[in-house]
Design a protein around this motif. Structure first.
Motif, PDB file in Angstrom:
ATOM      1  N   TYR A 139       0.856  -1.189   0.000  1.00  0.00           N
ATOM      2  CA  TYR A 139       0.000   0.000   0.000  1.00  0.00           C
ATOM      3  C   TYR A 139       0.892   1.239   0.000  1.00  0.00           C
ATOM      4  O   TYR A 139       1.710   1.428   0.898  1.00  0.00           O
ATOM      5  CB  TYR A 139      -0.910  -0.001   1.219  1.00  0.00           C
ATOM      6  CG  TYR A 139      -1.803   1.223   1.313  1.00  0.00           C
ATOM      7  CD1 TYR A 139      -2.792   1.466   0.363  1.00  0.00           C
ATOM      8  CD2 TYR A 139      -1.657   2.135   2.360  1.00  0.00           C
ATOM      9  CE1 TYR A 139      -3.617   2.581   0.451  1.00  0.00           C
ATOM     10  CE2 TYR A 139      -2.481   3.247   2.459  1.00  0.00           C
ATOM     11  CZ  TYR A 139      -3.449   3.463   1.500  1.00  0.00           C
ATOM     12  OH  TYR A 139      -4.252   4.573   1.581  1.00  0.00           O
ATOM     13  N   LEU A 198      -7.228   1.615  -0.225  1.00  0.00           N
ATOM     14  CA  LEU A 198      -6.933   0.841   0.988  1.00  0.00           C
ATOM     15  C   LEU A 198      -8.020  -0.191   1.230  1.00  0.00           C
ATOM     16  O   LEU A 198      -7.737  -1.360   1.525  1.00  0.00           O
ATOM     17  CB  LEU A 198      -6.813   1.767   2.193  1.00  0.00           C
ATOM     18  CG  LEU A 198      -6.627   1.076   3.551  1.00  0.00           C
ATOM     19  CD1 LEU A 198      -5.392   0.177   3.548  1.00  0.00           C
ATOM     20  CD2 LEU A 198      -6.544   2.107   4.671  1.00  0.00           C
ATOM     21  N   VAL A 254       3.600  -1.739   4.160  1.00  0.00           N
ATOM     22  CA  VAL A 254       3.674  -0.282   4.028  1.00  0.00           C
ATOM     23  C   VAL A 254       5.074   0.197   4.399  1.00  0.00           C
ATOM     24  O   VAL A 254       5.806  -0.483   5.127  1.00  0.00           O
ATOM     25  CB  VAL A 254       2.641   0.443   4.916  1.00  0.00           C
ATOM     26  CG1 VAL A 254       1.233   0.204   4.424  1.00  0.00           C
ATOM     27  CG2 VAL A 254       2.784   0.028   6.373  1.00  0.00           C
ATOM     28  N   LEU A 289      -0.381   4.279   6.611  1.00  0.00           N
ATOM     29  CA  LEU A 289      -1.626   3.556   6.842  1.00  0.00           C
ATOM     30  C   LEU A 289      -2.613   4.389   7.638  1.00  0.00           C
ATOM     31  O   LEU A 289      -3.810   4.368   7.373  1.00  0.00           O
ATOM     32  CB  LEU A 289      -1.325   2.249   7.586  1.00  0.00           C
ATOM     33  CG  LEU A 289      -2.476   1.280   7.827  1.00  0.00           C
ATOM     34  CD1 LEU A 289      -3.030   0.785   6.507  1.00  0.00           C
ATOM     35  CD2 LEU A 289      -1.978   0.101   8.672  1.00  0.00           C
ATOM     36  N   ILE A 296      -0.111  -6.769   9.276  1.00  0.00           N
ATOM     37  CA  ILE A 296       0.490  -5.497   8.870  1.00  0.00           C
ATOM     38  C   ILE A 296       1.992  -5.563   9.088  1.00  0.00           C
ATOM     39  O   ILE A 296       2.470  -5.841  10.190  1.00  0.00           O
ATOM     40  CB  ILE A 296      -0.093  -4.326   9.669  1.00  0.00           C
ATOM     41  CG1 ILE A 296      -1.605  -4.230   9.451  1.00  0.00           C
ATOM     42  CG2 ILE A 296       0.581  -3.016   9.263  1.00  0.00           C
ATOM     43  CD1 ILE A 296      -2.278  -3.222  10.346  1.00  0.00           C
TER      44      ILE A 296
END
Length: 205
Positions: free
Chosen positions: A6, A52, A67, A73, A95
């Protein structure tokens, strides 16, 4: 397990793909392959971020959301961060952030105990960094407001310069009958920007 990167920047004037090479290097160093990249120009202080949530919709349990930094984020309020975390937890997404070494172990396939330990530590650290990112955002906004007020008092404030080339393109697309969503997708602008351009066109017609 799929790794989904992302990449986010706050405005259309900023390069959301800036961290592309860093994420690729991290993935290569950890024996990972990035399966998809999701790129958008939206403020991290907004919960509504189409790319997202498209990423999260594409995820399957165990996938990795990669990320550059936690603030890519979230710069969300606590309430909105909880909503986003709930969505991430529901999807069972892991994550991994380059600025959060405690998360790197989640990019592998640890045994159950180690995985649970990594997840517990990572949850705590994510909450801390999300709070720090929000405070940084609020501090910068406050300093900007103070600077603007000072400049206005001194008669020096001129406002943000107009992106004339982009606005001319928006006007051209409006004349061609393009939808507002198509214009936003093509230019990265907001609905309010399109509305201003349209009002200007109508006033000069």
């Amino acid at each position: 397990m799929f790794v989904r990167a992302y990449l986010r920047a706050s405005t259309s004037d900023q390069d959301a793909t800036r961290a592309h090479a860093q994420l690729d290097t991290f993935a290569a160093d950890h024996g990972l392959t990035i399966a998809a990249r999701y790129i958008e120009n939206e403020s991290g202080a907004k919960l509504h971020r189409p790319e997202l949530f498209r990423l999260l919709a594409d995820c399957r349990p165990g996938d990795v959301l990669l990320v550059e930094q936690v603030d890519r984020l979230s710069r969300l309020t606590e309430a909105d961060w909880r909503k986003l975390r709930a969505e991430i937890d529901t999807k069972q997404v892991r994550i991994v952030a380059l600025d959060l070494p405690t998360s790197w172990g989640l990019a592998t396939h640890p045994d159950e105990f180690t995985g649970r330990m990594f997840a517990a530590v990572n949850t705590m650290m994510l909450d801390v960094l999300a709070a720090v990112a929000r405070k940084d955002y609020e501090d910068r906004r406050r300093r900007q407001a103070q600077g603007t007020a000072k400049a206005k008092a001194a008669g020096l404030y001129k406002g943000r310069p107009e992106n004339a080339a982009r606005n001319a393109g928006i006007a051209t697309m409006l004349r061609a009958g393009a939808s507002w969503q198509a214009i936003m997708d093509a230019t990265g602008c907001s609905r309010s920007t399109i509305a201003k351009v349209r009002q200007r066109m109508e006033a000069s017609a």
